[in-house]
Design a protein around this motif. Structure first.
Motif, PDB file in Angstrom:
ATOM      1  N   GLY A  23       0.799  -1.231   0.000  1.00 55.14           N
ATOM      2  CA  GLY A  23       0.000   0.000   0.000  1.00 55.14           C
ATOM      3  C   GLY A  23       0.821   1.264   0.000  1.00 55.14           C
ATOM      4  N   GLY A  24       2.037   1.192   0.567  1.00 54.90           N
ATOM      5  CA  GLY A  24       2.984   2.301   0.487  1.00 54.90           C
ATOM      6  C   GLY A  24       2.729   3.464   1.407  1.00 54.90           C
ATOM      7  N   SER A  25       1.749   3.377   2.322  1.00 60.57           N
ATOM      8  CA  SER A  25       1.350   4.541   3.104  1.00 60.57           C
ATOM      9  C   SER A  25       2.005   4.574   4.478  1.00 60.57           C
ATOM     10  CB  SER A  25      -0.174   4.553   3.277  1.00 60.57           C
ATOM     11  OG  SER A  25      -0.571   5.591   4.141  1.00 60.57           O
ATOM     12  N   ALA A  26       2.454   5.762   4.879  1.00 57.71           N
ATOM     13  CA  ALA A  26       2.977   5.959   6.231  1.00 57.71           C
ATOM     14  C   ALA A  26       1.914   5.652   7.280  1.00 57.71           C
ATOM     15  CB  ALA A  26       3.463   7.398   6.388  1.00 57.71           C
ATOM     16  N   ARG A  27       0.657   5.784   6.930  1.00 59.22           N
ATOM     17  CA  ARG A  27      -0.462   5.555   7.856  1.00 59.22           C
ATOM     18  C   ARG A  27      -0.433   4.143   8.445  1.00 59.22           C
ATOM     19  NH1 ARG A  27      -6.089   4.125   6.931  1.00 59.22           N
ATOM     20  NH2 ARG A  27      -7.479   5.242   8.363  1.00 59.22           N
ATOM     21  N   PHE A  28       0.159   3.196   7.739  1.00 54.63           N
ATOM     22  CA  PHE A  28       0.209   1.806   8.199  1.00 54.63           C
ATOM     23  C   PHE A  28       0.850   1.693   9.576  1.00 54.63           C
ATOM     24  CE2 PHE A  28       2.627  -2.195   8.511  1.00 54.63           C
ATOM     25  CZ  PHE A  28       1.601  -3.116   8.370  1.00 54.63           C
ATOM     26  N   TRP A  29       1.812   2.595   9.888  1.00 56.80           N
ATOM     27  CA  TRP A  29       2.597   2.473  11.116  1.00 56.80           C
ATOM     28  C   TRP A  29       1.992   3.197  12.303  1.00 56.80           C
ATOM     29  CZ3 TRP A  29       5.992  -1.226  10.847  1.00 56.80           C
ATOM     30  CH2 TRP A  29       6.570  -1.545   9.604  1.00 56.80           C
ATOM     31  N   ALA A  30       0.768   3.684  12.205  1.00 53.74           N
ATOM     32  CA  ALA A  30       0.155   4.426  13.308  1.00 53.74           C
ATOM     33  C   ALA A  30       0.198   3.670  14.637  1.00 53.74           C
ATOM     34  CB  ALA A  30      -1.282   4.799  12.944  1.00 53.74           C
ATOM     35  N   PRO A  31      -0.014   2.335  14.686  1.00 55.12           N
ATOM     36  CA  PRO A  31       0.011   1.648  15.987  1.00 55.12           C
ATOM     37  C   PRO A  31       1.378   1.606  16.655  1.00 55.12           C
ATOM     38  CG  PRO A  31      -1.203   0.359  14.352  1.00 55.12           C
ATOM     39  CD  PRO A  31      -0.484   1.426  13.610  1.00 55.12           C
ATOM     40  N   GLN A  32       2.448   1.942  15.926  1.00 50.36           N
ATOM     41  CA  GLN A  32       3.797   1.895  16.503  1.00 50.36           C
ATOM     42  C   GLN A  32       4.332   3.271  16.895  1.00 50.36           C
ATOM     43  OE1 GLN A  32       3.046  -0.334  13.664  1.00 50.36           O
ATOM     44  NE2 GLN A  32       2.679  -1.583  15.506  1.00 50.36           N
ATOM     45  N   LEU A  33       3.747   4.334  16.378  1.00 50.97           N
ATOM     46  CA  LEU A  33       4.395   5.638  16.469  1.00 50.97           C
ATOM     47  C   LEU A  33       4.499   6.177  17.891  1.00 50.97           C
ATOM     48  CD1 LEU A  33       3.096   7.499  13.285  1.00 50.97           C
ATOM     49  CD2 LEU A  33       5.290   6.354  13.666  1.00 50.97           C
ATOM     50  N   ALA A  34       3.457   6.019  18.690  1.00 49.80           N
ATOM     51  CA  ALA A  34       3.490   6.609  20.040  1.00 49.80           C
ATOM     52  C   ALA A  34       4.672   6.085  20.839  1.00 49.80           C
ATOM     53  CB  ALA A  34       2.179   6.330  20.766  1.00 49.80           C
ATOM     54  N   LEU A  35       4.926   4.782  20.791  1.00 46.80           N
ATOM     55  CA  LEU A  35       6.030   4.205  21.545  1.00 46.80           C
ATOM     56  C   LEU A  35       7.375   4.537  20.915  1.00 46.80           C
ATOM     57  CD1 LEU A  35       4.589   0.687  22.444  1.00 46.80           C
ATOM     58  CD2 LEU A  35       5.012   2.594  23.996  1.00 46.80           C
ATOM     59  N   ALA A 238      -0.241  -8.896   8.844  1.00 45.72           N
ATOM     60  CA  ALA A 238      -0.041  -7.542   9.384  1.00 45.72           C
ATOM     61  C   ALA A 238      -0.267  -7.548  10.886  1.00 45.72           C
ATOM     62  CB  ALA A 238      -0.964  -6.541   8.703  1.00 45.72           C
ATOM     63  N   SER A 239       0.540  -8.302  11.614  1.00 46.24           N
ATOM     64  CA  SER A 239       0.375  -8.383  13.070  1.00 46.24           C
ATOM     65  C   SER A 239       0.716  -7.075  13.763  1.00 46.24           C
ATOM     66  CB  SER A 239       1.230  -9.512  13.651  1.00 46.24           C
ATOM     67  OG  SER A 239       2.603  -9.302  13.381  1.00 46.24           O
ATOM     68  N   SER A 240       1.404  -6.170  13.088  1.00 42.58           N
ATOM     69  CA  SER A 240       1.642  -4.845  13.662  1.00 42.58           C
ATOM     70  C   SER A 240       0.328  -4.112  13.918  1.00 42.58           C
ATOM     71  CB  SER A 240       2.531  -4.012  12.734  1.00 42.58           C
ATOM     72  OG  SER A 240       1.945  -3.918  11.442  1.00 42.58           O
ATOM     73  N   VAL A 241      -0.722  -4.512  13.203  1.00 40.18           N
ATOM     74  CA  VAL A 241      -2.059  -3.949  13.386  1.00 40.18           C
ATOM     75  C   VAL A 241      -2.932  -4.883  14.213  1.00 40.18           C
ATOM     76  CG1 VAL A 241      -4.164  -3.190  12.196  1.00 40.18           C
ATOM     77  CG2 VAL A 241      -1.913  -2.687  11.202  1.00 40.18           C
ATOM     78  N   SER A 242      -2.901  -6.178  13.909  1.00 41.59           N
ATOM     79  CA  SER A 242      -3.852  -7.112  14.510  1.00 41.59           C
ATOM     80  C   SER A 242      -3.411  -7.650  15.870  1.00 41.59           C
ATOM     81  CB  SER A 242      -4.105  -8.282  13.559  1.00 41.59           C
ATOM     82  OG  SER A 242      -2.888  -8.916  13.216  1.00 41.59           O
ATOM     83  N   ASP A 243      -2.125  -7.586  16.184  1.00 40.39           N
ATOM     84  CA  ASP A 243      -1.634  -7.971  17.510  1.00 40.39           C
ATOM     85  C   ASP A 243      -0.544  -6.984  17.917  1.00 40.39           C
ATOM     86  OD1 ASP A 243      -1.193  -9.268  19.878  1.00 40.39           O
ATOM     87  OD2 ASP A 243      -0.177 -11.001  19.011  1.00 40.39           O
ATOM     88  N   THR A 244      -0.960  -5.731  18.047  1.00 42.17           N
ATOM     89  CA  THR A 244      -0.023  -4.626  18.235  1.00 42.17           C
ATOM     90  C   THR A 244       0.855  -4.794  19.469  1.00 42.17           C
ATOM     91  OG1 THR A 244      -1.509  -3.092  17.102  1.00 42.17           O
ATOM     92  CG2 THR A 244       0.141  -2.137  18.544  1.00 42.17           C
ATOM     93  N   ALA A 245       0.291  -5.234  20.574  1.00 47.80           N
ATOM     94  CA  ALA A 245       1.062  -5.318  21.821  1.00 47.80           C
ATOM     95  C   ALA A 245       2.229  -6.277  21.679  1.00 47.80           C
ATOM     96  CB  ALA A 245       0.154  -5.749  22.971  1.00 47.80           C
TER      97      ALA A 245
END
Length: 259
Positions: A23-35, A238-245
């Motif tokens: 997909g090429g989008s930076a939006r994919f990484w939203a679940p990782q950015l805060a940490l 895409a476990s970065s989204v589906s199992d973020t923790a």
């Protein structure tokens, strides 16, 4: 290319570059950015020809071209060393970076990536191309979650996925660009050069990934001089989204040890 430079601002702060998949989008990484933003300077970007990085991709567009485009961005920002994290196609970009400019990478994390084509993924991408060519973007977007996430996660997150699908369809790339990006990942093969890659590399794979067999990551871990594998039981492609923790814990532990 569109990019955002986030997190710590100190000149000597370690830099993490995040590169998303097809997909090429930076939006994919939203679940990782805060940490990540707490500990690192973080670069996210939209790949050329996708999202907010408009471009007309060449017919012979390749993963090597994607790596060269990212190197141009890093040079413009005077980033000379970084930790690289790439998901799927983004992981292929990381392997190319390691070959084109070895001194750049302090470490890399490749998530559900591969070093050469395999018949299962080829079948999956053939289905996706047929959907796009014969049924159009709406059908392509509707099917996307089936390739990315476990069935139970899809069932439990239908409202979120409906919003994601609407966003993806509203910002759908030029179909010709998407087909060229698929062709690039299908043609990618650095099998003969894996022994040249000296960057410390973590391979994260998911046993329930239905798009890329986890054995592709196992193979990379065995062939790369400094590769190691973490095999997760759940999360799909895409476990970065589906199992973020779980994903974030593995990622942060490795980056902290490599910083």
């Amino acid at each position: 290319m569109y990019y955002e430079l986030l997190g710590r601002r100190e000149p000597d702060a370690p830099t993490v570059v995040l590169s998303s998949g097809l997909g090429g989008s930076a939006r994919f990484w939203a679940p990782q950015l805060a940490l990540l933003n707490e500990q690192f300077r973080v670069l996210v970007y939209d790949h050329a020809g996708s999202g907010r990085s408009p471009a007309t991709l060449a017919d012979d567009y390749s993963i090597a071209d994607m790596a060269a485009e990212l190197l141009g961005l890093l040079d413009s920002l005077e980033i000379t060393q970084c930790h690289f994290v790439g998901h799927a196609l983004g992981g292929l970009v990381g392997l190319e970076l390691a070959l084109q400019r070895p001194a750049l990478l302090r470490s890399q994390v490749l998530v559900n990536a591969w070093s050469s084509p395999n018949p299962h993924s080829a079948r999956c991408f053939a289905v996706r191309k047929n959907l796009l060519n014969h049924s159009g973007p709406a059908a392509y977007v509707q099917a996307q979650a089936l390739f990315l996430y476990p069935a139970d996660w899809i069932a439990e997150h239908s409202a979120q996925l409906a919003e994601d699908d609407a966003h993806a369809l509203a910002h759908f790339p030029e179909p010709a660009n998407l087909l060229r990006r698929i062709a690039a990942l299908q043609a990618f093969d650095v099998e003969a050069r894996l022994g040249e890659i000296q960057a410390p590399t973590l391979l994260i794979a998911n046993r329930d990934d239905m798009l890329v067999p986890w054995q592709c990551s196992q193979h990379l871990a065995e062939q790369l001089p400094h590769g190691q594998l973490v095999l997760l039981e759940y999360g799909g492609h895409a476990s970065s989204v589906s199992d973020t923790a779980t994903f974030n814990r593995v990622l942060l532990d490795y980056l902290a040890a490599s910083a």
